[in-house]
Design an enzyme around this catalytic site. Sequence first.
Site, PDB file in Angstrom:
ATOM      1  CG  ASP A  34      -2.106   1.135   1.029  1.00 51.03           C
ATOM      2  OD1 ASP A  34      -2.802   1.149   0.179  1.00 51.03           O
ATOM      3  OD2 ASP A  34      -2.067   2.111   1.972  1.00 51.03           O
ATOM      4  CD  GLU A  36      -1.820   5.717   2.550  1.00 46.15           C
ATOM      5  OE1 GLU A  36      -2.554   6.568   1.934  1.00 46.15           O
ATOM      6  OE2 GLU A  36      -2.018   4.718   2.947  1.00 46.15           O
ATOM      7  CB  ALA A  37       0.354   8.979  -3.064  1.00 45.55           C
ATOM      8  CG  HIS A 194      -7.136   6.398   4.244  1.00 47.95           C
ATOM      9  ND1 HIS A 194      -7.273   5.665   2.813  1.00 47.95           N
ATOM     10  CD2 HIS A 194      -8.289   6.824   4.672  1.00 47.95           C
ATOM     11  CE1 HIS A 194      -8.532   5.607   2.790  1.00 47.95           C
ATOM     12  NE2 HIS A 194      -9.203   6.313   3.807  1.00 47.95           N
ATOM     13  CG  ASP A 199      -4.822   1.427   4.289  1.00 48.22           C
ATOM     14  OD1 ASP A 199      -5.344   1.693   5.108  1.00 48.22           O
ATOM     15  OD2 ASP A 199      -4.631   2.394   3.294  1.00 48.22           O
TER      16      ASP A 199
HETATM   17  N1  DCM Z   1      -6.416   9.895  -1.859  1.00 52.59           N
HETATM   18  C1  DCM Z   1      -6.594  11.027  -1.932  1.00 52.59           C
HETATM   19  N2  DCM Z   1      -8.086  11.316  -2.065  1.00 52.59           N
HETATM   20  C2  DCM Z   1      -8.901  10.375  -1.824  1.00 52.59           C
HETATM   21  C3  DCM Z   1      -8.385   8.934  -1.668  1.00 52.59           C
HETATM   22  C4  DCM Z   1      -7.078   8.748  -1.640  1.00 52.59           C
HETATM   23  O1  DCM Z   1      -5.857  12.199  -2.254  1.00 52.59           O
HETATM   24  N3  DCM Z   1     -10.217  10.378  -1.769  1.00 52.59           N
HETATM   25  C5  DCM Z   1      -4.873   9.683  -2.042  1.00 52.59           C
HETATM   26  C6  DCM Z   1      -4.089   9.870  -0.610  1.00 52.59           C
HETATM   27  C7  DCM Z   1      -3.699   8.502  -0.118  1.00 52.59           C
HETATM   28  C8  DCM Z   1      -3.770   7.702  -1.283  1.00 52.59           C
HETATM   29  O2  DCM Z   1      -4.543   8.181  -2.404  1.00 52.59           O
HETATM   30  O3  DCM Z   1      -2.367   8.614   0.421  1.00 52.59           O
HETATM   31  C9  DCM Z   1      -3.864   6.097  -1.163  1.00 52.59           C
HETATM   32  O4  DCM Z   1      -5.060   5.927  -0.709  1.00 52.59           O
HETATM   33  P1  DCM Z   1      -5.504   4.665   0.233  1.00 52.59           P
HETATM   34  O5  DCM Z   1      -5.136   4.940   1.978  1.00 52.59           O
HETATM   35  O6  DCM Z   1      -6.904   4.568   0.016  1.00 52.59           O
HETATM   36  O7  DCM Z   1      -4.551   3.790   0.135  1.00 52.59           O
HETATM   37 MG    MG Z   2      -3.466   3.518   2.091  1.00 51.92          MG
HETATM   38 MG    MG Z   3      -4.208   1.997  -0.823  1.00 50.40          MG
END
Ligand code: DCM
Ligand code: MG
Ligand code: MG
Length: 227
Positions: A34, A36-37, A194, A199
């Site tokens: 997984d 985060e970004a 998240h 995750d």
């Molecule tokens: N993300 C986002 N907005 C959302 C869903 C996700 O900006 N509505 C981006 C930020 C998270 C990344 O996607 O770090 C990964 O999401 P997840 O935690 O669901 O893996």
């Molecule tokens: Mg995540």
């Molecule tokens: Mg994810």
Amino acid sequence: IRNKKQKCDSEEISDDSTAACGPNKPIQTFVFLDLEATGLPESDGTLPDITELAMTAIARQGMTGNSVKGAIPRIQDKLLLCLTPQKDVTPTAEKMTGLSKQLLEKHCKRKMDLNVDGALRYFLRRQTPPVCLVSHAGDRFDFPVLRAELDKVDSVWDCIYTIDSLKFFQYYMPKQNRSLPNLCKRFLGFETDHNAEGDVTGLVLLLSSCTFADTFLDWAQENAIKF
Ligand code: DCM
Ligand code: MG
Ligand code: MG
């Protein structure tokens, strides 16, 4: 088209130099991933930068026979890394993940570099091939985002496979909410929130549970593609 005799990473990954490189052989290691970004992909296709990466590797043997609900496979290898992104984190992503560029900088987290590529490579080389990355919504998010980060340091990986667990749940549970937090709430009784490690743990618990493990192993074998 890849020549079957062509040397590939799995020969380096494995101590056994005769190990096959194709998906014909049963997947031996599932590496749950997984990221985060800094945000979501933009409408023009621009991808976000990684802020956090988690990988948990589970051997095929650890994926089944876990009859106790909520019991994580006892034997696993884990990797968790934080990265300072080049881009700013969007307000939505910051709220979701608790990570901002400023916070990551304050903690002296380095940007994407060859050490990250090396850490991932050596981690994956420890695993018995064939190795398959598993990520929820990985096809549209985690795999292309990771690919783009590796491209920044001109890294090429051979003989790693991928599957998107969201597609598994879309196939087996049509017309239901198959987001990771929702699946975890429904089947495990807690919501993921998240952070990359949480995750990944949720996804491991879901897919190694007696409810899904056997169908998942078969489905993964048929649907795995090259990273
Ligand atoms: N993300 C986002 N907005 C959302 C869903 C996700 O900006 N509505 C981006 C930020 C998270 C990344 O996607 O770090 C990964 O999401 P997840 O935690 O669901 O893996
Ligand atoms: Mg995540
Ligand atoms: Mg994810």
